[in-house]
Motif scaffolding. Sequence first.
Motif, PDB file in Angstrom:
ATOM      1  N   ALA A 159     -32.296  19.840 -23.762  1.00 50.91           N
ATOM      2  CA  ALA A 159     -32.039  21.184 -23.254  1.00 50.91           C
ATOM      3  C   ALA A 159     -30.863  21.869 -23.937  1.00 50.91           C
ATOM      4  O   ALA A 159     -30.553  23.021 -23.624  1.00 50.91           O
ATOM      5  N   GLU A 189     -32.641  25.149 -16.301  1.00 52.67           N
ATOM      6  CA  GLU A 189     -32.357  26.570 -16.105  1.00 52.67           C
ATOM      7  C   GLU A 189     -32.608  26.976 -14.659  1.00 52.67           C
ATOM      8  O   GLU A 189     -31.807  27.709 -14.063  1.00 52.67           O
ATOM      9  N   ASP A 190     -33.704  26.483 -14.078  1.00 50.69           N
ATOM     10  CA  ASP A 190     -34.001  26.788 -12.677  1.00 50.69           C
ATOM     11  C   ASP A 190     -32.930  26.201 -11.760  1.00 50.69           C
ATOM     12  O   ASP A 190     -32.507  26.846 -10.787  1.00 50.69           O
ATOM     13  N   PRO A 224     -24.311  24.732 -17.494  1.00 46.40           N
ATOM     14  CA  PRO A 224     -25.141  25.679 -18.251  1.00 46.40           C
ATOM     15  C   PRO A 224     -24.626  25.822 -19.680  1.00 46.40           C
ATOM     16  O   PRO A 224     -23.495  25.463 -19.990  1.00 46.40           O
ATOM     17  N   LYS A 225     -25.452  26.375 -20.542  1.00 49.20           N
ATOM     18  CA  LYS A 225     -25.064  26.553 -21.935  1.00 49.20           C
ATOM     19  C   LYS A 225     -23.746  27.303 -22.074  1.00 49.20           C
ATOM     20  O   LYS A 225     -23.527  28.322 -21.413  1.00 49.20           O
ATOM     21  N   LEU A 266     -27.602  21.394 -23.703  1.00 45.33           N
ATOM     22  CA  LEU A 266     -26.578  21.758 -22.731  1.00 45.33           C
ATOM     23  C   LEU A 266     -25.274  21.007 -22.965  1.00 45.33           C
ATOM     24  O   LEU A 266     -25.248  19.981 -23.636  1.00 45.33           O
ATOM     25  N   THR A 299     -22.205  22.095 -25.965  1.00 47.47           N
ATOM     26  CA  THR A 299     -23.438  22.875 -26.120  1.00 47.47           C
ATOM     27  C   THR A 299     -23.844  22.888 -27.585  1.00 47.47           C
ATOM     28  O   THR A 299     -22.996  22.999 -28.479  1.00 47.47           O
ATOM     29  N   ARG A 333     -35.979  21.898 -20.406  1.00 48.27           N
ATOM     30  CA  ARG A 333     -35.078  23.058 -20.501  1.00 48.27           C
ATOM     31  C   ARG A 333     -35.260  23.994 -19.320  1.00 48.27           C
ATOM     32  O   ARG A 333     -34.287  24.478 -18.724  1.00 48.27           O
ATOM     33  N   GLN A 334     -36.504  24.248 -18.946  1.00 52.59           N
ATOM     34  CA  GLN A 334     -36.786  25.162 -17.846  1.00 52.59           C
ATOM     35  C   GLN A 334     -36.325  24.586 -16.515  1.00 52.59           C
ATOM     36  O   GLN A 334     -35.799  25.312 -15.654  1.00 52.59           O
TER      37      GLN A 334
END
Length: 434
Positions: A393, A349-350, A417-418, A395, A145, A345-346
């Motif tokens: 993103a 995240e979704d 995820p991060k 990540l 990350t 990025r979104q």
Amino acid sequence: MSDEYDAFITEETIEGDDEGPLSGTTVAVKDNISTAGVRTTCGSEMLADYVPPYSATAVERLTDAGATVVGKTNMDEFGMGTTTETSAFGPTRNPADPERVPGGSSGGSAAAVAAGEADVALGSDTGGSVRCPAAFCGVVGIKPTYGLVSRYGLVAYANSLEQIGPIAGTVEEAAEALDVIAGPDPNDGTTRDPAEAVGADAGVPEGGYAAAADGDVDGLTVGVPTELFEGADERVVETVEAAIGDLEARGAETTEISLPSVEHAVQAYYVIATSEASSNLARFDGVRYGHRAEGDGNWNESFAETREAFGAEVKRRILLGTYALSAGYHDKYYAKAQDAREWVRQDFEDAFADVDVIASPTMPVLPFELGESLDDPLRMYLADANTTPVNLANLPAISVPAGEADGLPVGLQIVGPKFDEATVIRAASAVEDR
């Protein structure tokens, strides 16, 4: 030490402490990561004789942990490439097939590990430069990350994208190195403590990242994005799908997902990366350090002649980035690329609202033959289609060997995820154990 694959630019030993968790471990360091007293060239004539006065935080942490540095590894010039053929010191060969490239830009690091010339190596990953060579050479590479590992001492290419990451023969060995180099650094204001960033429960597991390499994926949900399989070599797809099937056999659940934004990731990545590169590489002007052309007293001419030391690929990216940032084109290209980055990025995240990790081929192709892509830079850029979205993103991701196709290594990429390196490592260790 034999270097039949030209994995090293400089072979020189930096002894580690007598005791520590990595005592007895040999480490190769990519040649854009500073080592005090040992030249750091970035694979470029521009820095052919540069010897930094300090070591990168990641290097210091490894030697403090007992590891011994055995040399500086070959790389695409200033990290710009996917094959380790743009180095001013010649190409590195792939130990899996010496007539093929090892991937890039950390190809020397991956080749050194694959050839047994080092136990662990450090690379840097701006758009896949740890994961690509790990996949092509059949080893493990972790892209942490953004903010987990200090970039202090890393010669900058694209600051908002790049991270130092470990390459090793096994997931556990790579995770052990990550345990040592991860963590906040007062010299790098972008570093974060995972426990503070995402909460103690999602931070570093008890026993460190290496403890997460237990292969337990029972109940893990794996997202499989259709976009990262489309257009990939059929042999790569078959090998990766078999590895994902083995994860299912060990108790993981898979579900098809969509990441529509990734179709624009390569374009956005190259606009952002080259823009940052044009700014970062402006410091190589012949005044402060590095190569300096002897001019006739005209500073502009001396400056231009000095920068002739850059290779063709570096010049191409500087020009692209300068153009994207120029008056009249900033909003047309750079601003739109940043919008696309936010879309990527979104999307991730979704997706992580429904799945624990995302799996895909690391590289959509098998290793290129030497010289195959040099005359077609666009082909080289498009090969980064599966890795660049992760950097956009910020990540964590890992490339782990999924098997072979026609005798050549194929990598499986697992993204999380991060700051959830632990789950990524756990899933990768299950692939490795199958």
